[in-house]
Design a protein around this motif. Structure first.
Motif, mmCIF file in Angstrom:
data_model
loop_
_atom_site.group_PDB
_atom_site.id
_atom_site.type_symbol
_atom_site.label_atom_id
_atom_site.label_comp_id
_atom_site.label_asym_id
_atom_site.label_seq_id
_atom_site.Cartn_x
_atom_site.Cartn_y
_atom_site.Cartn_z
ATOM 1 N N GLY A 146 9.046 0.151 -3.469
ATOM 2 C CA GLY A 146 8.511 -0.168 -4.778
ATOM 3 C C GLY A 146 7.611 -1.376 -4.808
ATOM 4 O O GLY A 146 7.502 -2.146 -3.861
ATOM 5 N N LEU A 147 6.978 -1.530 -5.966
ATOM 6 C CA LEU A 147 6.090 -2.646 -6.234
ATOM 7 C C LEU A 147 6.050 -2.856 -7.737
ATOM 8 O O LEU A 147 5.851 -1.903 -8.493
ATOM 9 C CB LEU A 147 4.678 -2.330 -5.701
ATOM 10 N N SER A 206 6.051 0.701 -9.554
ATOM 11 C CA SER A 206 5.480 1.858 -8.891
ATOM 12 C C SER A 206 6.360 2.083 -7.675
ATOM 13 O O SER A 206 6.559 1.157 -6.879
ATOM 14 C CB SER A 206 4.038 1.546 -8.478
ATOM 15 N N GLU A 207 6.930 3.290 -7.535
ATOM 16 C CA GLU A 207 7.866 3.484 -6.425
ATOM 17 C C GLU A 207 7.948 4.943 -6.005
ATOM 18 O O GLU A 207 7.592 5.843 -6.750
ATOM 19 C CB GLU A 207 9.260 2.954 -6.762
ATOM 20 N N PHE A 208 8.443 5.122 -4.763
ATOM 21 C CA PHE A 208 8.872 6.434 -4.297
ATOM 22 C C PHE A 208 10.191 6.247 -3.567
ATOM 23 O O PHE A 208 10.562 5.140 -3.173
ATOM 24 C CB PHE A 208 7.810 7.129 -3.429
ATOM 25 N N VAL A 209 10.932 7.354 -3.412
ATOM 26 C CA VAL A 209 12.279 7.294 -2.843
ATOM 27 C C VAL A 209 12.401 8.377 -1.778
ATOM 28 O O VAL A 209 12.030 9.528 -2.000
ATOM 29 C CB VAL A 209 13.360 7.517 -3.930
ATOM 30 N N ILE A 210 12.955 7.969 -0.627
ATOM 31 C CA ILE A 210 13.201 8.914 0.461
ATOM 32 C C ILE A 210 14.683 8.925 0.811
ATOM 33 O O ILE A 210 15.445 8.065 0.366
ATOM 34 C CB ILE A 210 12.376 8.560 1.722
ATOM 35 N N LYS A 219 11.930 11.265 -4.671
ATOM 36 C CA LYS A 219 10.939 11.086 -5.740
ATOM 37 C C LYS A 219 9.634 10.659 -5.082
ATOM 38 O O LYS A 219 9.614 9.750 -4.263
ATOM 39 C CB LYS A 219 11.368 9.985 -6.721
ATOM 40 N N HIS A 220 8.561 11.322 -5.465
ATOM 41 C CA HIS A 220 7.249 10.904 -4.978
ATOM 42 C C HIS A 220 6.754 9.738 -5.831
ATOM 43 O O HIS A 220 7.359 9.398 -6.852
ATOM 44 C CB HIS A 220 6.273 12.081 -4.995
ATOM 45 N N LEU A 221 5.667 9.143 -5.416
ATOM 46 C CA LEU A 221 5.127 7.949 -6.063
ATOM 47 C C LEU A 221 4.957 8.177 -7.564
ATOM 48 O O LEU A 221 4.328 9.149 -7.985
ATOM 49 C CB LEU A 221 3.794 7.575 -5.409
ATOM 50 N N HIS A 222 5.542 7.286 -8.333
ATOM 51 C CA HIS A 222 5.502 7.374 -9.790
ATOM 52 C C HIS A 222 5.717 5.981 -10.376
ATOM 53 O O HIS A 222 6.079 5.046 -9.662
ATOM 54 C CB HIS A 222 6.572 8.347 -10.306
ATOM 55 N N THR A 223 5.539 5.856 -11.680
ATOM 56 C CA THR A 223 5.821 4.609 -12.380
ATOM 57 C C THR A 223 7.141 4.760 -13.109
ATOM 58 O O THR A 223 7.343 5.708 -13.873
ATOM 59 C CB THR A 223 4.699 4.277 -13.389
ATOM 60 N N THR A 224 8.050 3.816 -12.872
ATOM 61 C CA THR A 224 9.369 3.866 -13.489
ATOM 62 C C THR A 224 9.332 3.306 -14.907
ATOM 63 O O THR A 224 8.351 2.680 -15.319
ATOM 64 C CB THR A 224 10.372 3.020 -12.673
ATOM 65 N N ASP A 225 10.421 3.493 -15.644
ATOM 66 C CA ASP A 225 10.506 2.923 -16.990
ATOM 67 C C ASP A 225 10.740 1.410 -16.954
ATOM 68 O O ASP A 225 10.698 0.749 -17.978
ATOM 69 C CB ASP A 225 11.569 3.633 -17.834
ATOM 70 N N ASN A 247 0.841 -1.188 0.000
ATOM 71 C CA ASN A 247 0.000 0.000 0.000
ATOM 72 C C ASN A 247 0.882 1.247 0.000
ATOM 73 O O ASN A 247 1.062 1.897 1.022
ATOM 74 C CB ASN A 247 -0.938 -0.002 1.209
ATOM 75 N N GLN A 248 1.393 1.565 -1.162
ATOM 76 C CA GLN A 248 2.348 2.669 -1.273
ATOM 77 C C GLN A 248 1.740 4.021 -0.978
ATOM 78 O O GLN A 248 2.393 4.866 -0.385
ATOM 79 C CB GLN A 248 2.962 2.664 -2.670
ATOM 80 N N GLU A 249 0.506 4.229 -1.407
ATOM 81 C CA GLU A 249 -0.125 5.533 -1.179
ATOM 82 C C GLU A 249 -0.230 5.833 0.317
ATOM 83 O O GLU A 249 0.070 6.944 0.749
ATOM 84 C CB GLU A 249 -1.519 5.594 -1.826
#
Length: 126
Positions: free
Chosen positions: A121-122, A106-110, A96-102, A79-81
């Motif tokens: 990520g997921l 689906s990931e975010f970075v702190i 990086k806030h929640l986004h879809t990578t290439d 549950n990333q959100e």
């Protein structure tokens, strides 16, 4: 036979200060082994374990500094959100806030207190 787990090992200049960040900002639980032959603190949240070792230097060199890119840990979460919202409320630094990578995650970075970048990520199912 199977391999069933992995623990990140993070050397830190002040393991008590680093542990405090992980507990107060990221919701981990800390267990101290400071009187052992190799003093360390284990951090736990859900199925994740991070082990903090006392570094003999004041500088943490994250992967992006040593190698030019890369996260220092990649943690998988469902549950990333909800987790992103929790960390925003605790004023964690986001790279990086929640986004879809290439590569279709689906990931975010702190950034942690020592400058390490942690990705959450997921894999997006096709």
């Amino acid at each position: 036979m199977s391999i069933s787990g992995l623990s990140c090992i993070f050397p830190s200049p002040d393991i008590k200060k680093t542990a405090g960040f992980y507990v107060s900002k990221l919701g981990f639980r800390a267990v101290e082994y400071l009187k052992s032959t190799e003093p360390h603190i284990c951090l736990y949240r859900d199925d994740i374990e991070i082990i903090l070792l006392q570094a003999n230097t004041n500088n943490v060199l994250p992967n992006r500094t040593l190698y030019g890119y890369g996260y220092d840990a990649y943690l998988y979460t469902g549950n990333q959100e909800l987790l992103e919202k929790e960390l925003i409320e605790k004023e964690v630094i986001f790279i990086k806030h929640l986004h879809t990578t290439d590569y279709q995650n689906s990931e975010f970075v702190i950034e942690d207190i020592d400058g390490r970048w942690l990705a959450f990520g997921l894999k997006i199912k096709d």
